[in-house]
Write a protein that holds these residues in place. Structure first.
Motif, mmCIF file in Angstrom:
data_model
loop_
_atom_site.group_PDB
_atom_site.id
_atom_site.type_symbol
_atom_site.label_atom_id
_atom_site.label_comp_id
_atom_site.label_asym_id
_atom_site.label_seq_id
_atom_site.Cartn_x
_atom_site.Cartn_y
_atom_site.Cartn_z
ATOM 1 N N GLY A 101 11.342 -3.663 3.255
ATOM 2 C CA GLY A 101 10.748 -2.425 2.778
ATOM 3 C C GLY A 101 10.640 -1.379 3.872
ATOM 4 O O GLY A 101 10.851 -0.182 3.637
ATOM 5 N N LEU A 135 9.846 -0.684 -2.996
ATOM 6 C CA LEU A 135 9.188 -1.499 -1.978
ATOM 7 C C LEU A 135 8.575 -2.715 -2.650
ATOM 8 O O LEU A 135 7.729 -2.585 -3.540
ATOM 9 C CB LEU A 135 8.103 -0.685 -1.272
ATOM 10 C CG LEU A 135 8.546 0.625 -0.603
ATOM 11 C CD1 LEU A 135 7.345 1.379 -0.064
ATOM 12 C CD2 LEU A 135 9.547 0.332 0.512
ATOM 13 N N SER A 183 5.475 -4.711 0.078
ATOM 14 C CA SER A 183 5.566 -3.880 1.275
ATOM 15 C C SER A 183 5.088 -2.474 0.938
ATOM 16 O O SER A 183 5.315 -1.987 -0.172
ATOM 17 C CB SER A 183 7.012 -3.819 1.775
ATOM 18 O OG SER A 183 7.155 -2.875 2.820
ATOM 19 N N ASN A 184 4.437 -1.831 1.917
ATOM 20 C CA ASN A 184 4.162 -0.403 1.763
ATOM 21 C C ASN A 184 5.201 0.420 2.516
ATOM 22 O O ASN A 184 5.178 1.648 2.453
ATOM 23 C CB ASN A 184 2.754 -0.064 2.242
ATOM 24 C CG ASN A 184 2.502 -0.523 3.667
ATOM 25 O OD1 ASN A 184 3.203 -0.114 4.595
ATOM 26 N ND2 ASN A 184 1.510 -1.381 3.861
ATOM 27 N N THR A 199 8.925 3.413 -5.747
ATOM 28 C CA THR A 199 8.205 2.453 -6.580
ATOM 29 C C THR A 199 7.725 1.321 -5.682
ATOM 30 O O THR A 199 8.472 0.855 -4.814
ATOM 31 C CB THR A 199 9.103 1.881 -7.689
ATOM 32 O OG1 THR A 199 9.488 2.926 -8.590
ATOM 33 C CG2 THR A 199 8.375 0.799 -8.486
ATOM 34 N N GLN A 200 6.504 0.896 -5.888
ATOM 35 C CA GLN A 200 5.984 -0.278 -5.186
ATOM 36 C C GLN A 200 5.729 -1.391 -6.200
ATOM 37 O O GLN A 200 5.091 -1.148 -7.234
ATOM 38 C CB GLN A 200 4.665 0.034 -4.487
ATOM 39 C CG GLN A 200 4.721 1.112 -3.434
ATOM 40 C CD GLN A 200 3.340 1.345 -2.839
ATOM 41 O OE1 GLN A 200 2.920 0.672 -1.903
ATOM 42 N NE2 GLN A 200 2.608 2.296 -3.409
ATOM 43 N N VAL A 209 3.895 -4.932 -5.990
ATOM 44 C CA VAL A 209 3.096 -5.695 -5.043
ATOM 45 C C VAL A 209 2.274 -6.750 -5.773
ATOM 46 O O VAL A 209 1.990 -6.629 -6.964
ATOM 47 C CB VAL A 209 2.157 -4.776 -4.232
ATOM 48 C CG1 VAL A 209 2.955 -3.710 -3.486
ATOM 49 C CG2 VAL A 209 1.106 -4.119 -5.118
ATOM 50 N N ALA A 215 -1.271 -0.429 0.058
ATOM 51 C CA ALA A 215 -0.297 -0.072 -0.982
ATOM 52 C C ALA A 215 -0.867 1.013 -1.889
ATOM 53 O O ALA A 215 -0.161 1.956 -2.285
ATOM 54 C CB ALA A 215 0.071 -1.311 -1.794
ATOM 55 N N HIS A 256 0.352 4.897 -2.597
ATOM 56 C CA HIS A 256 0.472 5.423 -3.952
ATOM 57 C C HIS A 256 -0.208 6.787 -4.074
ATOM 58 O O HIS A 256 0.355 7.737 -4.641
ATOM 59 C CB HIS A 256 -0.153 4.432 -4.934
ATOM 60 C CG HIS A 256 -0.343 4.949 -6.317
ATOM 61 N ND1 HIS A 256 0.694 5.310 -7.127
ATOM 62 C CD2 HIS A 256 -1.482 5.189 -7.026
ATOM 63 C CE1 HIS A 256 0.222 5.738 -8.292
ATOM 64 N NE2 HIS A 256 -1.092 5.685 -8.242
ATOM 65 N N THR A 313 3.526 7.452 -5.685
ATOM 66 C CA THR A 313 4.495 6.415 -6.033
ATOM 67 C C THR A 313 4.194 5.845 -7.419
ATOM 68 O O THR A 313 3.100 6.007 -7.957
ATOM 69 C CB THR A 313 4.456 5.254 -5.025
ATOM 70 O OG1 THR A 313 3.217 4.542 -5.166
ATOM 71 C CG2 THR A 313 4.594 5.757 -3.597
ATOM 72 N N LEU A 361 3.265 2.545 -8.908
ATOM 73 C CA LEU A 361 2.685 1.320 -8.355
ATOM 74 C C LEU A 361 2.579 0.266 -9.440
ATOM 75 O O LEU A 361 1.911 0.472 -10.464
ATOM 76 C CB LEU A 361 1.304 1.604 -7.767
ATOM 77 C CG LEU A 361 0.537 0.407 -7.191
ATOM 78 C CD1 LEU A 361 1.318 -0.258 -6.065
ATOM 79 C CD2 LEU A 361 -0.846 0.842 -6.720
#
Length: 268
Positions: A100, A119, A122-123, A214-215, A217, A229, A233, A238, A240
């Motif tokens: 990431g 991601l 990961s941030n 985009t995350q 997690v 994270a 966002h 982002t 999330l």
């Protein structure tokens, strides 16, 4: 699937798995593992109409393992060179954990090359607390402990390193597989990449980032600050996606993860 070695700028050969045709997606794995861990996602994305490339970071998997060159700039440059060598002019880039961070740096350094960033666990900014990123723990304590354990008993350390970040203990066969992949990464590459993972701070890149992010997690991820994270966002706006997993959402909630990944890379 084809698998080939692609030579990058300093003569190092990077191993690349490639499957499918359509809009390109680049998959970048996490510390001490390899593109082999993306096996299911290679198939899922290719069947959905994507051309998928999964790289082995230098020193990992089937790539060459020089003594140095494991800084975040170098890892991102390797990824850019691979895309250029394979004739890819723009791609969605998916990075898991250390990957990431590489994905975020690639998006900053080569904005025309990266259409969007995903991601995973990961941030993309930092894995440890820094003056600009006040989440997680300071790097030196865990870094020194892991480096010492890697020096003293690499085999035992790797077993713990790949198994502990699950929300609940993984099935023995899955742990055996990840352990085998991890042990392909030699000690010098693993130590250098770990320093990059735990000492990199990329907060300064955020203001110039153009690609949508985009995350995906895990809310029970012991290796990732969920607060960090959520901070990203709020900072970037982002998308999330939070799953009830640890550091391996692609294994711990595979169907939910694949659905979120497909939405992220297929968005226009």
């Amino acid at each position: 699937m084809t698998e080939r070695l692609v030579e990058v700028r300093d003569g190092v050969r990077i191993n690349v798995r490639e499957l499918g045709a359509g809009r390109p997606v680049l998959l970048i794995h996490g510390w001490s593992l390899s593109g082999e861990t993306w096996d299911r996602q290679l198939r899922v994305l290719a069947e959905a109409g994507h051309r998928v490339l999964a790289v082995d970071l230098r020193g990992h998997g089937g790539s060459d393992a020089p003594l140095d060159g494991y800084g975040i700039d170098s890892l991102a440059a390797d990824a850019a060179d691979v895309l250029a060598a394979r004739g890819v002019t723009a791609a969605a880039v998916v990075g898991w954990s250390l990957g990431g961070m590489v994905a975020l740096r690639l998006a900053h350094e080569h904005p025309a090359l990266v259409e969007r960033v995903v991601l995973v666990a990961s941030n993309g900014v930092a894995a440890s607390r820094t003056p600009a990123f006040p989440f997680g723990v300071p790097a030196d304590g865990p870094l020194n402990a892991i480096l010492a354990a890697e020096h003293d008993d690499r085999i035992t350390l790797r077993r713990s390193a790949v198994g502990d970040p699950f929300r609940t203990p993984p099935e023995p066969l899955l742990l055996d597989w990840l352990h085998r992949i991890s042990l392909r990464t030699p000690s010098w590459a693993a130590r250098a990449a770990l320093r990059t993972l735990l000492r990199t701070d990329q907060v300064e890149l955020l203001d110039g980032l153009r690609a949508p992010v985009t995350q995906i997690v895990g809310t029970a991820d012991p290796a990732l600050s969920v607060r960090g994270a959520r901070w990203l966002h709020e900072r970037l706006g982002t998308t999330l996606v939070e799953l009830d997993t640890g550091h391996y959402p692609m294994f711990e909630a595979a169907d939910e993860f694949d659905a979120a990944l497909l939405r992220a890379v297929s968005a226009r």
